[in-house]
Write a protein that holds these residues in place. Structure first.
Motif, short mmCIF file in Angstrom:
data_model
loop_
_atom_site.label_atom_id
_atom_site.label_comp_id
_atom_site.label_asym_id
_atom_site.label_seq_id
_atom_site.Cartn_x
_atom_site.Cartn_y
_atom_site.Cartn_z
N ASP A 103 0.80 -1.22 0.00
CA ASP A 103 0.00 0.00 0.00
C ASP A 103 0.85 1.28 0.00
O ASP A 103 0.31 2.38 0.01
N LEU A 104 2.20 1.12 0.00
CA LEU A 104 3.05 2.30 -0.07
C LEU A 104 2.92 2.94 -1.45
O LEU A 104 3.13 2.29 -2.47
N LYS A 105 2.55 4.19 -1.46
CA LYS A 105 2.44 4.91 -2.71
C LYS A 105 3.79 5.57 -3.00
O LYS A 105 4.23 6.46 -2.28
N GLU A 120 5.04 12.85 12.03
CA GLU A 120 6.19 13.73 12.00
C GLU A 120 6.40 14.36 10.64
O GLU A 120 7.35 15.10 10.42
N GLY A 121 5.50 14.02 9.70
CA GLY A 121 5.63 14.55 8.35
C GLY A 121 6.02 13.44 7.37
O GLY A 121 6.25 12.29 7.76
N PRO A 122 6.10 13.76 6.09
CA PRO A 122 6.46 12.73 5.11
C PRO A 122 7.92 12.30 5.26
O PRO A 122 8.80 13.11 5.52
N GLN A 123 8.14 10.98 5.10
CA GLN A 123 9.49 10.43 5.19
C GLN A 123 9.74 9.51 4.02
O GLN A 123 8.85 8.79 3.56
N GLU A 124 11.01 9.55 3.54
CA GLU A 124 11.39 8.65 2.46
C GLU A 124 11.51 7.23 2.99
O GLU A 124 11.93 7.00 4.13
N VAL A 125 11.17 6.28 2.13
CA VAL A 125 11.29 4.86 2.47
C VAL A 125 12.36 4.25 1.57
O VAL A 125 12.34 4.45 0.35
N GLY A 126 13.25 3.52 2.17
CA GLY A 126 14.23 2.78 1.39
C GLY A 126 15.42 3.59 0.92
O GLY A 126 16.14 3.15 0.02
#
Length: 725
Positions: free
Chosen positions: A25-27, A35-41
């Protein structure tokens, strides 16, 4: 129930790494959290894995997209490929409550949830962002309090080191040329000096490229220099033209090994001749009594006789000639006063010694056919020789052969003054005559060493060591003490009586002038070695390192247990591969490698820390580098250097180190005991910067006017025609 920070599940676990399948479900590759948007990976970012009440911390090292065809249950049709996003991460530590420690003692299980590291997690690992330069840090346990830069992954997250861990167990700063090593060293030292709680430090930089002065001082319009920022710095140039400030290291501070390496005395004849000459010279400095010199000579000759008589060779002629030579020397008129003292102190007269030597010579002569062909001395002859000389030896030493008796005069290693001119014209000739009286061709075998000695004493490039050609360096009071005070930046003594300018004229020993002028303590001493002859660089760096180590060792002995380690010293070795190289073959000798390997093994106990900077770690001594427990690694591109570095750090960091060849300037991987967790760091800017910026070729090409270059003046000094150079 999944939280807003959950990003996936564990699908594989080994002892060092975990594999994670990201949630479908990660867009894109981001997650919106409170805490706000965070980068994944993102490579080098941190994730957490809850296991019971603890949270494992891992560092992302790889992200991959895998497409797999989905097979229906009835196996009659295949759906379109479904993408699986997999991520690999290296386990680096554990958060227990609010505290973090490196290493793991438990592991996740399959399907374990994985979370993005939030601010609380990062605060537990690296400390609160607001921590700043805490002036109230515990002096006994400062923790991670010295900022070195900012995380290159988590914006605004400062990275700090533990000074006790970084300096207490040695550190290495590695990187190819132009990657930012010099700026990192300057920035680190500036950061320490700027810390609110730091009142003093002792740092010595062996600056082989002449870069660091501008990092701590700036030049004013009148061309004088002033300190910049917190603390003070002392700059000592190797330029012989700077008479009042230049580096001078009196030659008598060198020990026997230093002289052996400098004069390249080979094993066999040259080395024993040189060592005995040094011993004689140090004991003939005007302070040793005639009796002490006579006693040393007698003990030496008796030991030589006994050693020769026991060899399994035809040495009877050698024994006779040594005995006759010794008999001739002790009969010289200039020893009359010494014999009078010997008769009183040791109950030993010249006649007693002469008779003993005559017995030795007569006994040995009996075993030489036709006075030409020596034979092996039989047991009865050896007993007769021993019976003759042992009473003399016992009176001189208070012991018998083999009981450990020996010399009480100065050794060849003592840093005591001797006259360089007498050393060459008198003492070495005396030893050569003594050796030749024993039947050896000492002068012939020592010819190459004598040529090197003459060349070094006559070469103006070595004036900083031996003084002007044909002139003796002055021998001031407390010479060694003032040199160490100057080199360590301790500041002048208030009570020691120093020699005045009549005995030691100004500019002859600049370090002595500074102490005589009551120079104050400084934080950083920069020894600019850039203009030293390449052939002596190794000897000078070794000498400075050894003097500092032995002084700190003696500090502990002199002041008691509480004084040991009470003066911590940071020794920065710039371009260390130039003088502590890993030997290419077993017989290759290097005095600097021996000294710095000893410091690497033992220095920590006495408060001496190494910061080793190098662009070629594969050429560095393995012993020195293996003793470092903290590393700041900039870009390395040579395959040998990369392979070598990977071999000396724990294998779990392997995937992380694959990015070293592509690191940007002023960016480094920091790992080891100095940081709570490995981190990719944007090193804080040095202000001011060392003089290590890359040359601006294009700017020079397009400039309207070429800068003036004083070629004649440079070459005049280079050729030695400048009266000041």
């Amino acid at each position: 129930m999944a939280t807003d920070s959950e990003i996936g599940r564990i699908v594989a676990v080994d002892t060092a790494q975990v594999s994670i399948e990201l949630n479908r479900d990660l867009k894109g590759m981001s997650r919106s959290t409170y805490e706000g948007p965070q980068e994944v990976g993102r490579i080098n970012s941190y994730i957490t894995i809850p296991v019971g009440a603890r949270r494992l911390v891992a560092m992302v090292t790889r992200v991959v997209l895998v497409e797999e065809a989905e097979m229906k249950a009835d196996r009659t049709m295949v759906a379109l490929p479904a993408a699986r996003r997999l991520m690999k991460a290296t386990l680096i530590g554990t958060i227990d409550g609010d505290s973090f420690r490196q290493g793991v003692s438990l592991f996740p299980v399959l399907d374990n949830p994985v979370h993005l590291a939030g601010r609380a997690d990062l605060d537990a690992i690296f400390g609160p962002i607001e921590q700043g330069n805490n002036a109230n840090s515990d002096p006994n346990d400062p923790g991670y309090c010295i900022p070195i830069g900012e995380s290159a992954v988590v914006q605004g997250r400062p990275i700090r080191i533990d000074p006790n861990a970084f300096f207490g167990k040695h550190a290495a700063i590695l990187g190819s040329t132009g990657s930012g090593k010099s700026c990192t060293i300057a920035s680190l030292l500036q950061s320490i000096r700027e810390h609110k709680a730091v009142k003093r430090m002792t740092c010595v930089i062996l600056d082989t490229n002449g870069e660091y002065r501008t990092a701590f001082q700036r030049q004013k319009q009148d061309e004088s220099w002033e300190d910049v920022g917190a603390g003070k710095a002392l700059y000592i140039p190797s330029d012989p033209g700077k008479q009042t400030d230049r580096l001078v290291i009196p030659y008598w501070f060198m020990n026997a090994d230093d002289f052996v390496r400098l004069f390249q005395a080979s094993k066999g004849v040259q080395r024993p001749v040189l060592l005995e000459t040094l011993r004689l010279a140090r004991n003939d400095s005007g302070t040793a009594s005639p009796l002490a010199i006579l006693r040393e000579d007698l003990i030496l000759e008796i030991n030589r006789i006994w050693s020769l008589s026991g060899k399994d060779e035809k040495t009877s002629k050698d024994v006779r000639e040594v005995a006759n030579g010794a008999k001739a020397r002790i009969g010289q008129d200039d020893l009359t006063a010494a014999w009078a003292e010997a008769t009183t102190k040791y109950e030993l007269s010249k006649d007693d010694v002469t008779a003993a030597l005559e017995t030795v010579a007569t006994t040995a002569a009996k075993h030489i056919d036709n006075n030409t062909y020596p034979k092996v001395l039989p047991a009865d002859a050896r007993k007769a020789i021993r019976d003759a000389i042992e009473p003399v030896y016992a009176k001189l030493t208070g012991t018998h052969f083999g009981d450990g008796g020996g010399s009480t005069g100065r050794s060849a290693d003592a840093p005591s003054h001797f006259d360089k001119l007498k050393f060459r014209t008198r003492h070495i000739e005396q030893i050569l005559r003594r050796e030749e009286s024993g039947g050896t061709r000492a002068r012939d075998f020592s010819g190459t060493m004598l040529l090197r000695i003459d060349r070094l004493l006559a070469d103006r490039r070595f004036d900083f060591l031996f003084g002007p050609v044909g002139e003796a360096l002055p021998n001031p009071a407390h010479a060694l003490a003032t040199f160490l005070r100057d080199t360590l930046g301790i500041g002048a003594a208030t009570s020691a009586a120093l020699s005045d300018e009549m005995d030691v004229p100004r500019s002859r020993l600049p370090f002595y002038d500074r102490q005589r002028d009551k120079s104050s303590a400084v934080d950083v001493v920069i020894l600019d070695l850039s203009l030293l002859a390449a052939e002596v660089l190794e000897n000078v760096t070794a000498l400075i390192g050894r003097l500092i180590l032995e002084f700190l060792q003696r500090l502990g002995e002199h002041g008691g247990e509480g004084a040991r380690g009470s003066l911590p010293v940071v020794l920065v070795l710039e371009e260390a591969q130039n003088y502590i190289r890993q030997p290419r073959f077993a017989e290759e000798e290097s005095i600097a490698r021996v000294v710095f390997e000893r410091i690497a093994r033992e220095g920590r106990k006495f408060g001496l820390s190494l910061v080793v900077a190098s662009q070629r770690p594969s050429e560095l001594s393995k012993t020195v580098l293996s003793q470092c427990s903290s590393f700041i690694v900039h870009r390395l591109q040579n395959p040998e250097d990369l392979r070598y570095f990977k071999e000396i750090v724990p294998g779990i960091y392997g995937p992380m180190l694959e990015q070293i060849p592509v690191l940007a300037p002023q960016t480094a991987i920091v790992l080891g005991e100095c940081v709570p967790a490995p981190a990719l760091v944007k090193i804080r800017e040095a202000r001011p910067v060392p003089r290590s910026r890359d040359p601006q070729f294009y700017r020079h090409w397009v400039d309207d006017s070429a800068p003036p270059v004083d070629v004649e003046g440079i070459c005049k000094k280079w050729e030695g025609r400048d009266s000041q150079g």
